[in-house]
Structure formats: structure tokens, C-alpha cells
Design an enzyme around this catalytic site. Structure first.
Site, short mmCIF file in Angstrom:
data_model
loop_
_atom_site.label_atom_id
_atom_site.label_comp_id
_atom_site.label_asym_id
_atom_site.label_seq_id
_atom_site.Cartn_x
_atom_site.Cartn_y
_atom_site.Cartn_z
N VAL A 28 -14.99 -9.61 -12.26
CA VAL A 28 -15.25 -8.54 -13.23
C VAL A 28 -15.62 -7.24 -12.53
O VAL A 28 -15.86 -6.23 -13.20
CB VAL A 28 -16.36 -8.95 -14.23
CG1 VAL A 28 -15.90 -10.14 -15.07
CG2 VAL A 28 -17.67 -9.27 -13.53
N HIS A 44 -10.97 -12.00 -17.07
CA HIS A 44 -12.32 -12.27 -17.57
C HIS A 44 -13.08 -10.99 -17.90
O HIS A 44 -14.30 -11.01 -18.03
CB HIS A 44 -13.11 -13.11 -16.56
CG HIS A 44 -12.63 -14.53 -16.48
ND1 HIS A 44 -13.03 -15.41 -15.49
CD2 HIS A 44 -11.78 -15.23 -17.26
CE1 HIS A 44 -12.43 -16.58 -15.68
NE2 HIS A 44 -11.67 -16.49 -16.75
N CYS A 71 -20.74 2.10 -31.13
CA CYS A 71 -19.36 2.24 -30.64
C CYS A 71 -18.95 3.71 -30.72
O CYS A 71 -19.23 4.38 -31.70
CB CYS A 71 -18.45 1.38 -31.51
SG CYS A 71 -16.68 1.68 -31.29
N CYS A 74 -15.86 3.52 -33.90
CA CYS A 74 -16.19 3.31 -35.32
C CYS A 74 -17.66 3.57 -35.63
O CYS A 74 -18.04 3.64 -36.81
CB CYS A 74 -15.82 1.89 -35.73
SG CYS A 74 -16.88 0.60 -35.04
N THR A 111 -9.97 -19.39 -5.08
CA THR A 111 -10.51 -19.95 -6.33
C THR A 111 -10.79 -21.43 -6.15
O THR A 111 -10.18 -22.10 -5.32
CB THR A 111 -9.53 -19.80 -7.51
OG1 THR A 111 -8.49 -20.76 -7.37
CG2 THR A 111 -8.95 -18.41 -7.58
N SER A 112 -11.69 -21.93 -6.97
CA SER A 112 -12.05 -23.34 -6.90
C SER A 112 -10.92 -24.23 -7.39
O SER A 112 -10.82 -25.39 -7.04
CB SER A 112 -13.29 -23.61 -7.76
OG SER A 112 -12.96 -23.41 -9.14
N ASN A 136 -7.35 -20.29 0.73
CA ASN A 136 -8.70 -20.62 0.31
C ASN A 136 -9.55 -21.04 1.51
O ASN A 136 -9.01 -21.45 2.54
CB ASN A 136 -8.67 -21.75 -0.73
CG ASN A 136 -9.82 -21.70 -1.71
OD1 ASN A 136 -10.55 -20.70 -1.78
ND2 ASN A 136 -10.01 -22.76 -2.45
N ALA A 154 -10.20 -15.20 3.05
CA ALA A 154 -9.19 -14.34 2.41
C ALA A 154 -9.02 -13.04 3.19
O ALA A 154 -7.91 -12.49 3.24
CB ALA A 154 -9.59 -14.06 0.97
ZN LIG Z 1 -16.02 0.09 -32.89
#
Ligand SMILES: [Zn+2]
Length: 167
Positions: A28, A44, A71, A74, A111-112, A136, A154
Site C-alpha cells: 500500500v 490492496h 468527503c 458528496c 510474496t508468501s 523470493n 529481490a
Molecule cells: Zn463521497
């Protein structure tokens, strides 16, 4: 955290590769973007994004996000982190699946291999004819699905592979 040689190598591949290419990350953070990658899906979600639970609008966000933040679209006070939580469907699965079906080469990096749906990507890619390579630190839980496993950091293996592909 700064982009490491693996991020830099993938970004260089993205810039230099004229054919189809898609980087799918479960991370992320924005290290791929900071390295310069463009053809990228955060399956993700992203730390530096906020999502409205009312209207579904996402917006860039870098500040703390206390409950009740309104937000920008909206106005509903339902902004939340734009992160896929446990039990939620990852983002852009249709686009990822389409790429897996078309791929000539599928590479899994660091990755696992134990968490679905990502753990199943190799099976789809291989079923549709892709060469499959795993990079890996140790053989992953799904290692036997790959035609080739390269074991190591990596930051070394990705630059090596990118040099092979561009060489
Ligand atoms: Zn919104």
C-alpha cells in the site's frame, strides 16, 4: 522508506518495455510510483488515498484521517482509508485477470504465495500459457506452480531479470 533496486528496476522495465506490462502490487506504499512506475495496480489499495464509503469516490490523502472526515465530493462524513481490509475484495481483479490470461511471462516477486486471490495468479497465468518465474527469499507456499524459482533478495534478483528481459 525509499524505492529499492527492485522498485527501480521494475520502473526502468516499465519505461523501456514497448509491449504489454502490468505491475500488480499488494503493498500500500507508493514506492513503485516514486521509482517512476506507471503501469501499476494497487490491488490492496493505497496509504496515500482516501475512499468515501458513501459515494465511492477516492481522493489523494496524506494527512491523518479521523472518523467523520467529510468527503470532498458528496460531503458525507464517511471518508476512510483507501485500503482493502481482510475479507474485502481486492481492487481491479478483472483487469488483473485479463492480464494474466494474455501474459507471456508471469513473475511473482517477494510474496508468501499463501494469500488468495494473489496466490492463484500463477495458476491462471500458467493455464493460459505464460512462462512462470518466482523470485523470493525462500521457496513460497505455491512454489511448485512455477517453472522456475530463483531464491535470493529481490533487490538483486529483479535487476538481474530486468537486464535479461531488456538485454
Ligand atoms: Zn463521497
Amino acid at each position: 522508506m525509499r524505492p529499492n533496486p527492485a522498485h527501480e528496476a521494475l520502473a526502468a522495465l516499465d519505461r523501456a518495455w514497448g509491449g504489454g506490462l502490468l505491475i500488480v502490487t499488494q503493498n500500500v506504499d507508493d514506492l513503485h510510483e516514486r521509482a517512476g512506475a506507471r503501469r501499476l495496480i494497487h490491488m490492496h489499495g493505497e496509504l496515500r488515498s482516501a475512499l468515501c464509503a458513501a459515494c465511492g469516490r477516492a481522493e489523494p490523502w496524506s494527512d491523518p484521517l479521523p472518523p467523520g472526515t467529510p468527503c470532498g465530493g458528496c460531503g458525507e462524513p464517511r471518508l476512510r482509508p483507501d485500503i482493502v481490509f481482510f475479507g474485502e475484495m481486492p481492487y481491479q481483479m478483472e483487469a488483473i485477470d485479463a492480464s494474466l490470461r494474455q501474459a507471456d511471462l508471469f513473475v511473482s516477486i517477494g510474496t508468501s504465495g499463501a494469500v488468495y486471490p494473489a496466490a492463484g495468479f500463477v495458476q491462471t497465468a500458467r493455464h493460459y500459457g505464460a512462462r512462470t518465474v518466482e523470485l523470493n527469499l525462500e521457496p513460497s507456499a505455491g512454489s511448485f506452480y512455477f517453472e522456475e524459482s530463483r531464491i535470493g533478495p529481490a533487490s538483486m534478483l529483479v535487476p538481474d531479470l530486468v537486464r535479461e528481459l531488456l538485454g
